[in-house]
Design a protein around this motif. Structure first.
Motif, short mmCIF file in Angstrom:
data_model
loop_
_atom_site.label_atom_id
_atom_site.label_comp_id
_atom_site.label_asym_id
_atom_site.label_seq_id
_atom_site.Cartn_x
_atom_site.Cartn_y
_atom_site.Cartn_z
N LEU A 213 23.64 76.51 72.84
CA LEU A 213 24.42 75.67 73.74
C LEU A 213 25.87 75.68 73.28
O LEU A 213 26.17 75.38 72.12
N PHE A 214 26.78 76.04 74.21
CA PHE A 214 28.21 76.03 73.95
C PHE A 214 28.88 75.09 74.94
O PHE A 214 28.36 74.83 76.03
N SER B 239 28.96 70.60 83.37
CA SER B 239 29.83 71.55 84.09
C SER B 239 30.70 72.38 83.15
O SER B 239 31.19 73.44 83.53
N ASP B 240 30.91 71.90 81.92
CA ASP B 240 31.74 72.61 80.95
C ASP B 240 30.92 73.20 79.82
O ASP B 240 31.40 73.34 78.70
N CYS B 241 29.66 73.52 80.11
CA CYS B 241 28.77 74.05 79.08
C CYS B 241 28.21 75.42 79.46
O CYS B 241 28.25 75.80 80.64
N LEU B 242 27.69 76.09 78.47
CA LEU B 242 27.07 77.40 78.66
C LEU B 242 25.80 77.42 77.83
O LEU B 242 25.85 77.23 76.60
N VAL B 243 24.66 77.61 78.50
CA VAL B 243 23.39 77.75 77.79
C VAL B 243 23.04 79.23 77.76
O VAL B 243 22.88 79.86 78.80
N VAL B 244 22.93 79.77 76.57
CA VAL B 244 22.76 81.21 76.37
C VAL B 244 21.36 81.50 75.83
O VAL B 244 20.94 80.93 74.81
N TYR B 245 20.65 82.38 76.52
CA TYR B 245 19.34 82.85 76.05
C TYR B 245 19.46 84.34 75.77
O TYR B 245 19.86 85.10 76.65
N GLU B 246 19.15 84.76 74.55
CA GLU B 246 19.36 86.16 74.22
C GLU B 246 18.22 86.77 73.44
O GLU B 246 17.52 86.10 72.67
N ASP B 247 18.05 88.09 73.67
CA ASP B 247 17.14 88.91 72.88
C ASP B 247 17.98 89.82 72.00
O ASP B 247 18.92 90.47 72.48
N VAL B 248 17.65 89.87 70.72
CA VAL B 248 18.36 90.70 69.77
C VAL B 248 17.37 91.68 69.15
O VAL B 248 16.30 91.26 68.68
N VAL B 249 17.69 92.96 69.16
CA VAL B 249 16.78 93.99 68.64
C VAL B 249 17.40 94.64 67.41
O VAL B 249 18.49 95.21 67.47
N PHE C 27 18.71 70.48 76.94
CA PHE C 27 18.69 71.70 76.14
C PHE C 27 17.43 71.76 75.28
O PHE C 27 16.79 72.82 75.15
N ARG C 28 17.05 70.63 74.68
CA ARG C 28 15.83 70.60 73.88
C ARG C 28 14.60 70.91 74.75
O ARG C 28 13.67 71.59 74.32
N THR C 29 14.62 70.41 75.98
CA THR C 29 13.50 70.67 76.89
C THR C 29 13.43 72.16 77.24
O THR C 29 12.33 72.72 77.36
#
Length: 217
Positions: A143-144, A122-132, A158-160
């Motif tokens: 994972l934050f 509940s206190d985490c943030l999983v971030v998926y990003e594309d950087v160009v 997260f590993r999964t």
């Protein structure tokens, strides 16, 4: 600042193991709906994976990372400060980002778009990003947490997610570290005299990769 400073995070080759069942992957990698209020505040970096040049070597050199999201006068614009410790010294960068439709994006000094994935924490943030950078597109998964460490089952989830996305397995940071102070003076990446252009970042990242391969591996 930006968690973006993108360049931060990690590893190399997919480990050989059993793939996550497709049915579980569907729910794990579907972006969630999140308001800007949901990302505000300070987040501590727990771990991640990326194919960005220099990500693996940077992760080896960095001993702590945190980011802080705050509101601006514009309702859809957030200010981000990212601070990290390298070689025992703290460095900080700041930038503005647009937050709309549960995603965050910046255009300079590189293009980045990130969405957020489910997590049982509940206190985490999983971030998926594309950087160009120019003609090249890179992917990062991070994972934050509001806390300096998370439970093993959150790490396993997260590993999964990384496995489902078919990206290198994440490297987790050593949680026994000292955070950089919040009064570290940040460099504004939007400033005209800021040397952190996309081209400069790639050059530095490649130098870090070379250093890593020669002296660390």
């Amino acid at each position: 600042m930006r968690k973006c400073v993108a360049a931060v995070v990690l590893l190399s080759l997919l480990s050989g193991g059993l793939s996550a069942p497709l049915s579980s992957c569907d729910s794990l990698v579907k972006p969630i709906t999140l308001s800007n209020q949901g990302v505000l505040g300070k987040w501590l970096y727990i771990g991640g994976t990326s194919d960005l040049p220099g990500s693996r070597s940077l992760m080896t050199l960095m001993t702590s990372i945190w980011v802080n999201f705050t509101e601006t006068a514009q309702s859809n614009v957030l200010n981000i400060v990212q601070t990290q410790r390298i070689f025992g010294k703290c460095f900080s960068v700041t930038m503005n980002a647009t937050f709309e439709n549960s995603s965050l994006s910046i255009e300079q000094p590189f293009h980045l778009k990130e969405v957020y994935l489910p997590t049982k924490c509940s206190d985490c943030l999983v971030v998926y990003e594309d950087v160009v950078f120019g003609q090249d597109t890179f992917t990062s998964l991070m994972l934050f947490s509001r806390s300096q460490s998370v439970s093993p089952d959150v790490v396993e989830e997260f590993r999964t997610q990384a496995e489902c996305l078919r990206i290198p397995p994440p490297t987790m940071i050593d949680t026994d570290y000292e955070l950089c102070p919040e009064d570290t003076s940040p460099v504004d990446v939007h400033s005209a005299d800021n040397p952190l252009t996309a081209e400069a970042m790639i050059r530095v990242a490649k130098l870090l990769d070379t250093f890593f391969e020669i002296f660390i591996n």
